[in-house]
Design an enzyme around this catalytic site. Structure first.
Site, short mmCIF file in Angstrom:
data_model
loop_
_atom_site.label_atom_id
_atom_site.label_comp_id
_atom_site.label_asym_id
_atom_site.label_seq_id
_atom_site.Cartn_x
_atom_site.Cartn_y
_atom_site.Cartn_z
CE1 TYR A 1 -3.21 -2.97 0.68
CE2 TYR A 1 -2.48 -3.25 2.56
CZ TYR A 1 -3.26 -3.44 1.83
OH TYR A 1 -3.99 -4.65 1.97
CD1 TRP B 1 -6.75 2.65 1.67
CD2 TRP B 1 -4.52 2.83 1.02
NE1 TRP B 1 -6.63 2.10 0.62
CE2 TRP B 1 -5.26 2.13 0.09
CE3 TRP B 1 -3.15 3.10 0.89
CZ2 TRP B 1 -4.72 1.58 -1.12
CZ3 TRP B 1 -2.55 2.60 -0.31
CH2 TRP B 1 -3.34 1.80 -1.10
CG ASP C 1 -5.03 2.64 6.51
OD1 ASP C 1 -6.00 2.49 5.93
OD2 ASP C 1 -4.23 1.44 6.54
CE1 TYR D 1 -3.65 -0.92 -3.38
CE2 TYR D 1 -4.78 0.30 -4.81
CZ TYR D 1 -4.87 -0.49 -3.92
OH TYR D 1 -6.04 -0.99 -3.07
CD GLN E 1 -10.62 3.26 3.79
OE1 GLN E 1 -9.60 3.93 4.15
NE2 GLN E 1 -10.11 1.96 3.36
N GLY F 1 -13.94 -0.69 4.47
CA GLY F 1 -12.61 -1.16 4.69
C GLY F 1 -12.53 -2.47 5.13
CG ASP G 1 -11.02 -4.12 1.35
OD1 ASP G 1 -11.59 -3.36 2.05
OD2 ASP G 1 -9.86 -4.20 0.91
CE1 TYR H 1 -6.63 -7.66 2.91
CE2 TYR H 1 -8.44 -7.52 1.70
CZ TYR H 1 -7.47 -6.75 1.98
OH TYR H 1 -7.17 -5.63 1.47
CD1 TRP H 2 -10.49 -7.01 4.62
CD2 TRP H 2 -11.31 -6.81 6.81
NE1 TRP H 2 -9.95 -5.87 5.27
CE2 TRP H 2 -10.28 -5.74 6.64
CE3 TRP H 2 -11.96 -6.64 8.16
CZ2 TRP H 2 -10.19 -4.84 7.25
CZ3 TRP H 2 -11.36 -5.80 9.17
CH2 TRP H 2 -10.52 -4.67 8.57
CD GLU I 1 -3.38 -5.92 5.06
OE1 GLU I 1 -2.62 -6.55 4.65
OE2 GLU I 1 -3.81 -5.30 4.67
C1 9WN Z 1 -8.29 -1.30 -0.73
C2 9WN Z 1 -4.83 0.05 3.33
C3 9WN Z 1 -6.20 -0.64 3.30
C4 9WN Z 1 -7.10 -0.82 4.26
C5 9WN Z 1 -8.53 -1.50 4.23
C6 9WN Z 1 -7.84 -2.82 3.68
C7 9WN Z 1 -6.95 -2.61 2.57
C8 9WN Z 1 -7.28 -1.99 0.15
C9 9WN Z 1 -6.79 -3.13 -0.81
O1 9WN Z 1 -5.98 -1.88 2.82
O2 9WN Z 1 -7.72 -2.47 1.49
O3 9WN Z 1 -8.67 -0.21 -0.03
O4 9WN Z 1 -5.88 -2.93 -1.53
O5 9WN Z 1 -6.87 -4.26 -0.37
O6 9WN Z 1 -8.77 -3.70 3.58
O7 9WN Z 1 -9.17 -1.51 5.26
O8 9WN Z 1 -7.62 0.80 4.55
O9 9WN Z 1 -4.38 -0.44 4.64
#
Ligand code: 9WN
Length: 432
Positions: free
Chosen positions: A27, A31, A34, A81, A107, A163, A165, A350-351, A394
């Site tokens: 990332y 964000w 974040d 990205y 977000q 957030g 995803d 992930y989630w 993460e």
């Molecule tokens: C898409 C940055 C972000 C968090 C999100 C998390 C993840 C992004 C991704 O990373 O999302 O926004 O590319 O997967 O799910 O909560 O803000 O850390």
């Protein structure tokens, strides 16, 4: 204390001169939520960075008040990205800033609450006031453009706006997007090359195609409105709980700074009276998202079901039911993003199962608000120990008997470091 030093080092390493990236390579930009969590951690040892983080975020606010979820600061990284800055194409949207590229969705609005924390911590009042004004404008945008009927509740238009995803909460809605609509969508994913075991720990390609389908639809309308048949129209309890708390914080600060906040007071009372009516499920005694298109609650137990405690606006009786539910199992770490008894549970995806530190932190803050000190302490200790044992990742496998010796996803993750700092601070009342 070594743990504190490690947290501070991660925040230092991820600092990019005026903002903090969540995790290098995976990332590489700024964000939205974040930044809020990062400022919470930075306020203690580096208050200047805490306020600058938010100033930089709000420097990319759109002229209609909208606050995007990604700010693409460094042009040379645009293509590292996916979806890239060019894919979002914010410059073609009427209200976007003309000098900095952003995404076109938002977000969970945590910054109002963060501003109150910074104010309590005596960070520069004039700068906070300016940010409060901008933040109120963002909330006005949400009320004017995203309110569901006259409930005060805000709808999200993309799973990335939650957030969380690929939460199982979004499965039914995302899978309703017809297959032929996503066949032609091309992917150029970068995330899968940046983490270990991405097939088991990141969303699948078919999920990504659905996410992009939604982005494409929103982009056609300059991210400013949706067509009647747009599938993703959700009232998310996490987004709205955070929104309630941030509204309360901004109203408090607004009054201190002599800003007229009567509009927000009226709206806040609307949300408060509708939140429980629409999002609470009486038999299961949990909060769930409401799917507007299908007019129903999405009744699956996820960590987000507990986040409404953070709003501080739910009745004691409901808090007690939530707490009973939350603390009933001991064979997994709290709080799994999807309940391990759910059929779709995946422990490291992930989630869809893993523990996330920001969600634990929100629930922990909520427990403190209700004076549930023992429960708060249990959650705080378990969260810190998880990071101590498995590293500043993460997300984390919730199963205690698994072979996971470390966490998953991005390493040296900024909000993990920032929120552990905050949790240590409350206990030790000092960082030394
Ligand atoms: C898409 C940055 C972000 C968090 C999100 C998390 C993840 C992004 C991704 O990373 O999302 O926004 O590319 O997967 O799910 O909560 O803000 O850390």
């Amino acid at each position: 204390m070594k743990l504190v030093k490690d947290c501070v080092k991660i925040l230092d390493d991820n600092w990019r001169g005026s903002f903090t990236i969540p995790s290098s390579r995976l990332y590489p930009f700024q964000w939205n939520w974040d930044s809020g969590f990062i400022a919470i951690g930075n306020q203690y040892y580096n208050p200047e960075r805490a306020i600058q983080e938010l100033e930089t975020l709000f420097s990319a606010q759109w002229s209609n008040g909208f606050l995007p979820h990604i700010i693409f600061h460094e042009e040379e990284k645009y293509n590292s990205y996916f979806p890239s800055a060019d894919y979002w194409d914010s410059f073609s949207a009427k209200y976007s800033p003309s000098l900095i590229k952003t995404s076109g969705i938002t977000q969970p609005p945590i910054t109002g609450f963060v501003l109150e924390e910074l104010w309590l911590n005596n960070i520069d009042v004039t700068r906070i006031k300016t940010l409060v004004e901008k933040n109120l404008k963002y909330h006005k945008y949400l009320f004017n453009n995203r309110e569901f009927k006259d409930t005060g509740l805000i709808q999200i238009w993309h799973n990335w706006e939650s957030g969380m995803d690929n939460s199982i909460w979004w499965d039914s809605v995302l899978s309703s997007i017809p297959g032929e609509q996503i066949e032609q969508i091309e992917l150029n994913r970068k995330d899968i090359h940046e983490v270990e075991d991405s097939k088991r720990t990141r969303p699948k390609d078919i999920d990504y195609k659905r996410y992009l389908y939604l982005v494409n639809e929103l982009r056609k309308n300059q991210y400013n409105k949706i067509n009647d048949d747009y599938p993703f129209q959700i009232i998310d309890p996490v987004f709205n709980s955070i929104f309630i708390q941030s509204n309360k914080s901004l109203i408090k600060l607004g009054k201190i700074f002599d800003i007229d906040v009567s509009f927000y007071e009226k709206k806040l009372s609307d949300i408060k009276s509708n939140f429980n009516k629409i999002l609470w499920e009486n038999e299961l005694e949990l909060y769930f998202p409401f799917d507007i298109q299908n007019q129903q609650l999405i009744k699956k137990e996820c960590s987000g079901s507990y986040v409404p405690i953070f709003s501080g606006e739910i009745e004691n009786e409901k808090v007690m039911s939530l707490v009973k539910n939350l603390f009933q199992y001991n064979d997994y770490y709290k709080v799994p993003s999807c309940d391990p008894r759910e059929e779709s549970f995946e422990s490291i995806n992930y989630w869809r199962g893993p523990v996330w530190i920001n969600i634990n932190w929100l629930i922990w803050k909520g427990l403190l608000k209700y004076g549930l000190l023992n429960e708060a302490e249990l959650l705080r200790e378990e969260t810190i120990n998880l990071v101590l044992d498995k590293g500043f990742f993460e997300y984390f496998d919730p199963l205690k008997n698994s072979n996971s010796h470390k966490g998953y996803g991005g390493a040296n993750f900024s909000w993990t470091a920032a929120l552990v700092l905050d949790m240590l601070k409350v206990k030790n009342n000092e960082l030394g």
